[in-house]
Design a protein around this motif. Structure first.
Motif, PDB file in Angstrom:
ATOM      1  N   THR A 317       0.873  -1.224   0.179  1.00  0.00           N
ATOM      2  CA  THR A 317       0.130   0.140   0.072  1.00  0.00           C
ATOM      3  C   THR A 317       0.907   1.147  -0.038  1.00  0.00           C
ATOM      4  OG1 THR A 317      -1.872  -1.189   1.313  1.00  0.00           O
ATOM      5  CG2 THR A 317      -1.776   1.345   1.191  1.00  0.00           C
ATOM      6  N   VAL A 344      -5.820  -4.296  13.875  1.00  0.00           N
ATOM      7  CA  VAL A 344      -5.698  -2.947  13.500  1.00  0.00           C
ATOM      8  C   VAL A 344      -4.870  -1.879  14.264  1.00  0.00           C
ATOM      9  CG1 VAL A 344      -7.427  -0.821  13.841  1.00  0.00           C
ATOM     10  CG2 VAL A 344      -8.521  -3.189  13.409  1.00  0.00           C
ATOM     11  N   ILE A 351       2.234   1.759  10.461  1.00  0.00           N
ATOM     12  CA  ILE A 351       1.664   2.655   9.640  1.00  0.00           C
ATOM     13  C   ILE A 351       2.517   3.878  10.105  1.00  0.00           C
ATOM     14  CG2 ILE A 351       0.079   4.349   8.938  1.00  0.00           C
ATOM     15  CD1 ILE A 351      -1.850   1.947   8.513  1.00  0.00           C
ATOM     16  N   GLU A 355       5.357   5.876   8.049  1.00  0.00           N
ATOM     17  CA  GLU A 355       5.155   7.404   7.771  1.00  0.00           C
ATOM     18  C   GLU A 355       6.059   8.111   8.379  1.00  0.00           C
ATOM     19  OE1 GLU A 355       0.229   7.519   7.455  1.00  0.00           O
ATOM     20  OE2 GLU A 355       1.027   8.001   9.213  1.00  0.00           O
TER      21      GLU A 355
ATOM     22  N   TRP B 195     -10.180  -1.895   4.951  1.00  0.00           N
ATOM     23  CA  TRP B 195      -9.234  -1.996   5.906  1.00  0.00           C
ATOM     24  C   TRP B 195      -9.406  -2.309   7.223  1.00  0.00           C
ATOM     25  CZ3 TRP B 195      -9.057   1.038   1.560  1.00  0.00           C
ATOM     26  CH2 TRP B 195      -7.813   1.109   0.795  1.00  0.00           C
ATOM     27  N   TYR B 197     -10.025  -0.306   9.580  1.00  0.00           N
ATOM     28  CA  TYR B 197      -9.246   0.715  10.547  1.00  0.00           C
ATOM     29  C   TYR B 197     -10.316   1.537  11.356  1.00  0.00           C
ATOM     30  CZ  TYR B 197      -5.121  -0.685   8.251  1.00  0.00           C
ATOM     31  OH  TYR B 197      -4.061  -1.193   7.650  1.00  0.00           O
ATOM     32  N   ASP B 198      -9.921   1.827  12.401  1.00  0.00           N
ATOM     33  CA  ASP B 198     -10.494   2.873  13.271  1.00  0.00           C
ATOM     34  C   ASP B 198      -9.784   4.062  13.586  1.00  0.00           C
ATOM     35  OD1 ASP B 198      -9.118   1.541  15.227  1.00  0.00           O
ATOM     36  OD2 ASP B 198     -10.500   1.622  16.767  1.00  0.00           O
ATOM     37  N   PHE B 199      -8.809   4.155  12.389  1.00  0.00           N
ATOM     38  CA  PHE B 199      -8.092   5.210  12.590  1.00  0.00           C
ATOM     39  C   PHE B 199      -8.012   5.852  11.416  1.00  0.00           C
ATOM     40  CE2 PHE B 199      -5.238   1.886  12.034  1.00  0.00           C
ATOM     41  CZ  PHE B 199      -4.422   2.363  11.171  1.00  0.00           C
ATOM     42  N   PRO B 201      -5.095   7.286   8.970  1.00  0.00           N
ATOM     43  CA  PRO B 201      -3.521   7.251   8.646  1.00  0.00           C
ATOM     44  C   PRO B 201      -3.281   8.822   8.207  1.00  0.00           C
ATOM     45  CG  PRO B 201      -4.090   5.127   7.754  1.00  0.00           C
ATOM     46  CD  PRO B 201      -5.391   5.882   8.095  1.00  0.00           C
ATOM     47  N   LYS B 202      -2.073   9.334   8.605  1.00  0.00           N
ATOM     48  CA  LYS B 202      -1.909  10.541   8.006  1.00  0.00           C
ATOM     49  C   LYS B 202      -1.750  10.571   6.457  1.00  0.00           C
ATOM     50  CE  LYS B 202       1.431  11.895  11.205  1.00  0.00           C
ATOM     51  NZ  LYS B 202       2.710  11.949  11.459  1.00  0.00           N
ATOM     52  N   THR B 203      -1.441   9.418   5.865  1.00  0.00           N
ATOM     53  CA  THR B 203      -1.041   9.310   4.447  1.00  0.00           C
ATOM     54  C   THR B 203      -2.398   8.695   3.839  1.00  0.00           C
ATOM     55  OG1 THR B 203       0.983   8.422   5.123  1.00  0.00           O
ATOM     56  CG2 THR B 203       0.336   7.907   2.621  1.00  0.00           C
ATOM     57  N   ASN B 204      -2.472   9.287   2.760  1.00  0.00           N
ATOM     58  CA  ASN B 204      -4.020   8.892   2.173  1.00  0.00           C
ATOM     59  C   ASN B 204      -3.932   7.640   1.412  1.00  0.00           C
ATOM     60  OD1 ASN B 204      -6.497   9.036   1.102  1.00  0.00           O
ATOM     61  ND2 ASN B 204      -6.603  11.273   1.331  1.00  0.00           N
ATOM     62  N   ILE B 205      -3.921   6.479   2.240  1.00  0.00           N
ATOM     63  CA  ILE B 205      -3.944   5.103   1.570  1.00  0.00           C
ATOM     64  C   ILE B 205      -4.692   4.934   0.542  1.00  0.00           C
ATOM     65  CG2 ILE B 205      -2.166   4.383   3.390  1.00  0.00           C
ATOM     66  CD1 ILE B 205      -4.448   2.669   4.552  1.00  0.00           C
ATOM     67  N   ALA B 208      -4.151   6.469  -2.898  1.00  0.00           N
ATOM     68  CA  ALA B 208      -3.079   5.664  -3.459  1.00  0.00           C
ATOM     69  C   ALA B 208      -3.714   4.303  -4.133  1.00  0.00           C
ATOM     70  CB  ALA B 208      -2.151   5.333  -2.572  1.00  0.00           C
TER      71      ALA B 208
END
Lengths: 464, 240
Positions: A317, A344, A351, A355, B195, B197-199, B201-205, B208
């Motif tokens: 990713t 998660v 991540i 990052e 995904w 995810y319950d958060f 990420p700073k990156t816009n995955i 992408a």
């Protein structure tokens, strides 16, 4: 640690006590047995000397002595005493006992058939007394009663040994079992609580006693901890609600202003204020997430996580994202391992590390991800060839709100590595920072999360 | 926002009737104003008791329910509504974002659980995703929009009859877009659903991933398969 220094298990301690008791009982029993037999022997010897003294009372002439012997043999055969009088040449002149060369003084004697002179007399103890005229008086006492007593004593001792051995063994083992059961209950409860079930309590049997008392005290302590945790949760709920609500109102108002302000010169300022608001809201979100992780509540959610696909997916990713910024990202090693955890959170941990590496390295840098299973420990690491972090600054970057950029103008809230550390700890891992190369101009940085396998079977290798 | 504003006055018949349960007056006013621009008829309840009365009085297409409410708590309102067999979609909008809170809300019968603060466009997309019937999956688990065909059972994708190889994550993203073919799917919705995810990420995955799907999916003579809805998310193109 040498093996011998290890404390004994409860069962081993109980068995050792039982063995010690049995040895002590055995020694005491043997001593008692020997003492009792000696006592009886002494008793018989006294009887023999009393009888001899009675026969030789008033120094009788030989004829009188012969008469006394005859009289006794006729009168009291049931006494099981036997007599023999030998003249100086060793010829028997009185008494029913037939013995050749009786030993002088006290001795144990066995009667063979040909020597048998007295009914019921087969073995015994004799006292041979030399008389002044050269003859010898021999008095023999049957040892049957001694044998009987000896057998009885032995039987009592053996029965006593077996019975008390059984009682002691049962007692010790059941005590050990009780303690072990209780300790297991404590351990199971503690593990359940560690896994996030704060409602678990120790069983109280209601029969009283120290163990119940202890269980009550521990339960009381757990109640207190649960109360504290609940109030902590309450506080963070309040923070979440009462601080977010006015901030959101502020943000709504600013958003409304953007709409109505149109293209006034104030517009950039308003937009900057909105960004500022979002920054504070993000910070709250990060703090709340950190306290959620540190409370251990998410342990309730743990399940086996296969690190292989998780790491591979994340790296694939992020490869295009890294390339967009002019950096390269590659998966350098991927050992398959299964870790009990929160999928998660583990993803968030990785991540954050990727990052972080992208943020703090110049374009053109190489970033590598590794999952290394060395048997005793499992390491997940992200390394880069960037400027690195000086060793003396490493401890501080793990602290909350630390950014190496001291002016604090860089974006982010400074909780990234703190969050990584908290997630690692939740999973029993530790966070380690070190240089990648010895080149002091460009040491690079490797951030590793290390999970040890020494304590429990925390991490299993992937089956099949 | 402008996009919604231009649609004011299209007539109330097609509007979604929404019950907004929120005790903070200013927040409620702001949300109501913004949602009205996006073609909702909004009724506001200021506490749990009002909410229960109003649900019984009128038919709503969806309910936005705050968790912390005066008089009767949001979780209690949720339980009572579900016990009364009221199946109106409920989106819980709350400041409490811990996983345990979220699980409690969803187990209690909420259809979606969103942590404040939330962009109105995000809320709009989620409400529309809740209120409409899910896409009808065709024969043998095949979803079709225009020239794009996704076989959910075989994990196969075709465009104009040509087979396209997608990685598992790419496939899941595309399948979600097709399942919501007439609606905007936000980045947050994709992060949660695909995904897990319950958060954020700073990156816009998500972007992408979408970029990668586009390079595989867009080839002549076909046009752009995935439309970007600025600032919000993505939508599968009707013209695809």
């Amino acid at each position: 640690m040498p093996r011998s220094a290890r404390p004994l298990s409860l069962r081993a301690t109980a068995l050792a006590y039982i063995a010690a008791f049995l040895v002590a009982f055995g020694i005491a029993g043997t001593l008692l047995y020997i003492a009792a037999l000696r006592g009886i022997d002494r008793e018989i010897d006294l009887r023999l000397s009393a009888e001899t003294a009675d026969l030789l009372r008033d120094k009788p002439a030989r004829a009188a002595l012969v008469a006394r012997i005859d009289q006794r043999e006729q009168q009291r055969p049931i006494y099981a005493l036997g007599y023999m009088l030998l003249d100086a040449s060793g010829r028997r002149i009185a008494g029913a006992v037939q013995m050749q060369n009786p030993p002088a003084g006290y001795s144990n004697v066995e009667f063979s058939d040909k020597l048998m002179g007295v009914e019921g007399l087969d073995s015994g103890r004799s006292l041979s007394t030399k008389l002044p005229d050269g003859s010898a008086l021999v008095v023999v006492a049957d040892s049957d009663p001694i044998n009987y007593t000896e057998r009885l004593l032995l039987r009592i001792l053996v029965i006593g040994f077996v019975v008390s051995g059984v009682i002691v063994a049962t007692g010790m083992l059941s005590l050990a079992t009780t303690i072990r059961t209780r300790m297991r209950a404590v351990r199971t409860t503690a593990e359940a609580i560690l896994d996030g079930d704060m409602t678990r309590r120790l069983p109280v049997t209601g029969r009283g006693g120290e163990l119940d008392e202890e269980a009550r005290t521990l339960n009381h302590m757990l109640d207190r901890i649960a109360e504290l945790l609940a109030s902590l949760k309450h506080v963070s709920d309040d923070v979440a609600h009462d601080l977010r609500t006015p901030l959101m109102r502020l943000r709504h108002r600013l958003t409304g202003m953007v709409e109505y302000a149109g293209a006034t010169p104030l517009l950039p300022d308003i937009e900057r204020a909105i960004t500022e608001c979002d920054g504070i809201l993000d910070l709250f979100a990060a703090i709340l997430r950190l306290s959620e992780i540190e409370s251990g509540a998410r342990r309730a959610n743990f399940a086996p996580v296969d690190l292989g696909p998780l790491v591979a997916d994340l790296v694939s990713t992020f490869v295009p994202v890294a390339e967009e910024g002019g950096r390269s990202l590659e998966l350098r090693k991927l050992d398959h391992a299964v870790l009990p955890g929160d999928r998660v959170l583990l993803a968030q941990m990785l991540i954050n590390l990727i990052e972080n590496a992208m943020e703090h390295t110049p374009p053109g840098s190489k970033i590598g991800v590794e999952v290394h299973d060395a048997g005793k420990r499992l390491t997940i690491s992200v390394s880069d060839d960037g400027p690195g972090i000086p060793p003396d600054a490493r401890a501080s970057v793990l602290r909350r709100f630390t950014r190496l950029d001291s002016s604090r103008t860089s974006k982010g809230h400074g909780l990234g590595l703190t969050l990584v550390g908290a997630i690692a700890r939740l999973h029993g891992g530790t966070l380690v920072l070190d240089d990648v190369t010895a080149d002091s101009a460009k040491p690079g940085l490797r951030v590793s999360i290390i999970f040890s396998r020494h304590d429990t079977a925390n991490i299993q290798p992937l089956q099949g | 926002m402008r996009r919604g504003a231009q649609r004011i006055g299209l007539g109330k018949n097609g509007n979604m009737r929404l019950l907004l349960v929120e005790d903070d007056v200013e927040t409620a006013a702001f949300m109501s104003r913004e949602l009205t621009k996006r073609l909702y008829d909004v009724v506001i309840a200021r506490d749990g008791r009002d909410a229960l009365f109003m649900v019984n009085d009128a038919n709503f297409d969806a309910i936005v329910l705050d968790r912390r409410l005066p008089l009767i708590d949001g979780m209690e309102v949720l339980k009572r509504l579900r016990n009364q067999d009221i199946s109106t979609p409920i989106l819980m909008l709350t400041a409490l974002g811990a996983l345990a809170d979220k699980v409690e809300g969803l187990d209690g019968g909420a259809d979606d659980y969103v942590v404040k603060p939330v962009e109105i466009d995000e809320l709009d997309a989620r409400l529309r995703a809740l209120s409409r019937r899910p896409a009808v999956v065709g024969e043998a688990g095949v979803l079709r929009v225009g020239s794009i065909e996704v076989n959910l059972l075989r994990h196969k994708v075709k465009r104009g009859g040509q087979t396209i190889d997608l990685l598992p994550l790419e496939f899941s993203v595309l399948a979600m877009l097709l399942r919501n073919s007439d609606k905007v799917v936000t980045r947050k919705m994709l992060l949660e659903e695909v995904w897990g995810y319950d958060f954020e990420p700073k990156t816009n995955i998500v972007d992408a991933q979408i970029a990668r799907i586009r390079t595989k999916l867009n080839f002549p003579p076909h046009g752009e398969a995935i439309v970007t809805v600025r600032g919000t998310g993505y939508m599968i193109s009707d013209a695809a």
